[in-house]
Design a protein around this motif. Structure first.
Motif, short mmCIF file in Angstrom:
data_model
loop_
_atom_site.label_atom_id
_atom_site.label_comp_id
_atom_site.label_asym_id
_atom_site.label_seq_id
_atom_site.Cartn_x
_atom_site.Cartn_y
_atom_site.Cartn_z
N GLN A 54 7.18 -13.63 5.01
CA GLN A 54 7.05 -12.34 5.67
C GLN A 54 6.23 -11.34 4.88
N ARG A 55 6.10 -11.54 3.58
CA ARG A 55 5.26 -10.70 2.74
C ARG A 55 4.71 -11.56 1.61
N PRO A 56 3.67 -12.34 1.89
CA PRO A 56 3.12 -13.23 0.86
C PRO A 56 2.73 -12.44 -0.39
N ILE A 57 2.88 -13.06 -1.55
CA ILE A 57 2.55 -12.36 -2.79
C ILE A 57 1.05 -12.07 -2.87
N ARG A 58 0.25 -12.88 -2.20
CA ARG A 58 -1.18 -12.61 -2.08
C ARG A 58 -1.71 -13.36 -0.86
N LEU A 59 -2.68 -12.74 -0.18
CA LEU A 59 -3.30 -13.37 0.98
C LEU A 59 -4.81 -13.19 0.89
N ARG A 60 -5.54 -14.30 0.89
CA ARG A 60 -6.99 -14.26 0.96
C ARG A 60 -7.42 -14.98 2.24
N ASP A 61 -8.43 -14.45 2.88
CA ASP A 61 -9.01 -15.16 4.02
C ASP A 61 -10.40 -15.60 3.62
N CYS A 62 -10.67 -16.89 3.79
CA CYS A 62 -11.89 -17.49 3.26
C CYS A 62 -12.88 -17.85 4.36
N CYS A 63 -14.05 -18.21 3.94
CA CYS A 63 -15.08 -18.74 4.84
C CYS A 63 -15.24 -20.22 4.54
N ALA A 112 -6.89 -10.07 2.08
CA ALA A 112 -6.42 -9.68 3.41
C ALA A 112 -5.10 -8.92 3.33
N ASP A 113 -4.70 -8.35 4.46
CA ASP A 113 -3.49 -7.55 4.56
C ASP A 113 -2.26 -8.45 4.54
N HIS A 114 -1.47 -8.38 3.46
CA HIS A 114 -0.27 -9.21 3.34
C HIS A 114 1.00 -8.42 3.66
N LEU A 115 0.84 -7.20 4.18
CA LEU A 115 2.00 -6.35 4.46
C LEU A 115 2.37 -6.32 5.93
N HIS A 116 1.38 -6.34 6.82
CA HIS A 116 1.65 -6.33 8.26
C HIS A 116 1.63 -7.77 8.78
N VAL A 117 2.72 -8.48 8.53
CA VAL A 117 2.81 -9.90 8.85
C VAL A 117 3.76 -10.12 10.02
N PHE A 118 3.32 -10.93 10.98
CA PHE A 118 4.10 -11.20 12.18
C PHE A 118 4.33 -12.70 12.32
N GLY A 119 5.39 -13.06 13.04
CA GLY A 119 5.74 -14.45 13.22
C GLY A 119 5.68 -14.87 14.67
N PRO A 120 6.22 -16.05 15.00
CA PRO A 120 6.18 -16.58 16.36
C PRO A 120 6.86 -15.64 17.36
N ASP A 121 6.20 -15.45 18.50
CA ASP A 121 6.70 -14.66 19.62
C ASP A 121 6.83 -13.16 19.32
N ASP A 122 6.31 -12.72 18.19
CA ASP A 122 6.26 -11.28 17.94
C ASP A 122 5.19 -10.63 18.81
N GLU A 123 5.41 -9.38 19.17
CA GLU A 123 4.41 -8.62 19.89
C GLU A 123 3.45 -7.98 18.89
N ILE A 124 2.16 -8.03 19.22
CA ILE A 124 1.14 -7.44 18.37
C ILE A 124 0.68 -6.14 19.02
N HIS A 125 1.06 -5.03 18.41
CA HIS A 125 0.70 -3.72 18.94
C HIS A 125 -0.60 -3.27 18.29
N TRP A 126 -1.62 -3.12 19.11
CA TRP A 126 -2.93 -2.73 18.59
C TRP A 126 -2.86 -1.30 18.05
N PRO A 127 -3.48 -1.02 16.91
CA PRO A 127 -3.33 0.30 16.28
C PRO A 127 -4.00 1.44 17.04
N VAL A 128 -5.08 1.15 17.74
CA VAL A 128 -5.78 2.14 18.55
C VAL A 128 -6.20 1.46 19.83
N GLN A 129 -6.57 2.27 20.82
CA GLN A 129 -7.06 1.67 22.05
C GLN A 129 -8.32 0.87 21.74
N PRO A 130 -8.30 -0.44 21.95
CA PRO A 130 -9.40 -1.26 21.45
C PRO A 130 -10.64 -1.24 22.33
N GLY A 131 -11.78 -1.31 21.66
CA GLY A 131 -13.01 -1.56 22.38
C GLY A 131 -13.24 -3.06 22.51
#
Length: 295
Positions: A54-63, A112-131
């Motif tokens: 739920q709060r990984p000690i570190r998160l990197r997103d790679c290419c 990457a953001d390791h604080l705002h972590v969601f799991g299965p069937d969680d709702e993802i609330h967009w922070p602003v009205q998305p374009g």
């Protein structure tokens, strides 16, 4: 689970997934013993499955999947030029690609953001009205054993397992950061989804031969294979431990498989869409997207 473990004579069972990872083979052996000893019974209500970390000690997103990067970089460059009223740009990378040669020479990543972590069937609330609201079909490697200066032939032994990773992306927020050449930035700082589990390394005969699928409201939008990665997990572990310690419990994202996001497909998510990411031998990660204004 710790109380149940104590009842079965296992008094030192890890109290969290991070603790289980750090416990190594001894912790996994205790978990297997507990599962085998548990009585078969039905639950009155199904338990809520959380993100495995739920709060990984570190998160990197790679290419690691470069085909996606080649397509996306071209689309972003063209969109930026059009918005600025400039002529359509041409590829500047090697062999007519849109990527800098460094993407091919080493593993490029961002923290990457390791604080705002969601799991299965969680709702993802967009922070602003998305374009342009988007998903990304990825998987992630969870480090199992800490190490420094890990060698290529020993790298796989440092992997605890794999999970599905949805790197949610607000494209309208991303483009200005990409234009400034400082990464995706604010576009990623609100939600990362993991799950439905961490499948341990022993579950895979060949982790580089797994089917990947994304469905939106039951319709297949994306399909690919883990076998199309340009860089391997072992490459990443070797590079990230060079001269410094890579710690147990760190999560490393793969980047997006070719065709694994709406940006590549010229599609956008809508309010209420259900996004399902499925990877063979791991399971299905399902989330529902909700916009702040319901549009």
């Amino acid at each position: 689970m710790a109380a149940a473990a104590s009842l079965e004579g296992i008094t030192d069972f890890p109290s969290s997934m991070q603790a289980l990872i750090e416990a190594g083979e001894q912790g996994l052996a205790a978990a297997r013993a507990l599962v085998e000893a548990a009585p078969a019974q039905s639950l009155a209500t199904a338990p809520k499955i959380l993100a495995p970390l739920q709060r990984p000690i570190r998160l990197r997103d790679c290419c690691l999947f470069l085909e996606h990067m080649e397509v996306s970089a071209g689309k972003i460059a063209k969109a930026q030029a059009k918005a600025a009223g400039q002529p359509e740009p041409t590829p500047q990378g090697p062999d007519g690609t849109w990527l800098n040669e460094q993407f091919y020479k080493q593993v490029i990543y961002y923290n990457a953001d390791h604080l705002h972590v969601f799991g299965p069937d969680d709702e993802i609330h967009w922070p602003v009205q998305p374009g342009w609201a988007d998903y990304e079909l990825e998987w992630a490697c969870v480090v199992g054993t800490s190490g420094k200066d890990i060698q290529q032939d020993a790298a796989r032994s440092h992997i605890f397992g794999f999970t599905i990773f949805n790197d949610w992306s607000a494209r309208d927020l991303q483009f200005p950061f990409m234009e400034a050449k400082l990464g995706p930035g604010e576009a990623k700082d609100f939600a990362n989804s993991f799950g439905p589990c961490i499948a341990t390394l022993d579950e895979f005969e060949d982790p580089y031969n797994l089917q990947m699928t994304a469905r939106i409201n039951g319709e297949v939008w994306s399909s690919g294979s883990t076998g199309t990665m340009h860089h391997s997990w072992e490459d990443a572990l070797v590079q990230f431990s060079r001269g410094k310690t890579l710690f147990a419990g760190e999560v490393i994202g793969s980047g997006t498989v070719l065709g694994g996001c709406g940006l590549e497909l010229d599609k956008a998510l809508r309010h209420g869409d259900v996004v399902e990411l499925e990877i063979e031998r791991i399971g299905v990660l399902r989330n529902r997207v909700l916009f702040s204004q319901g549009a």
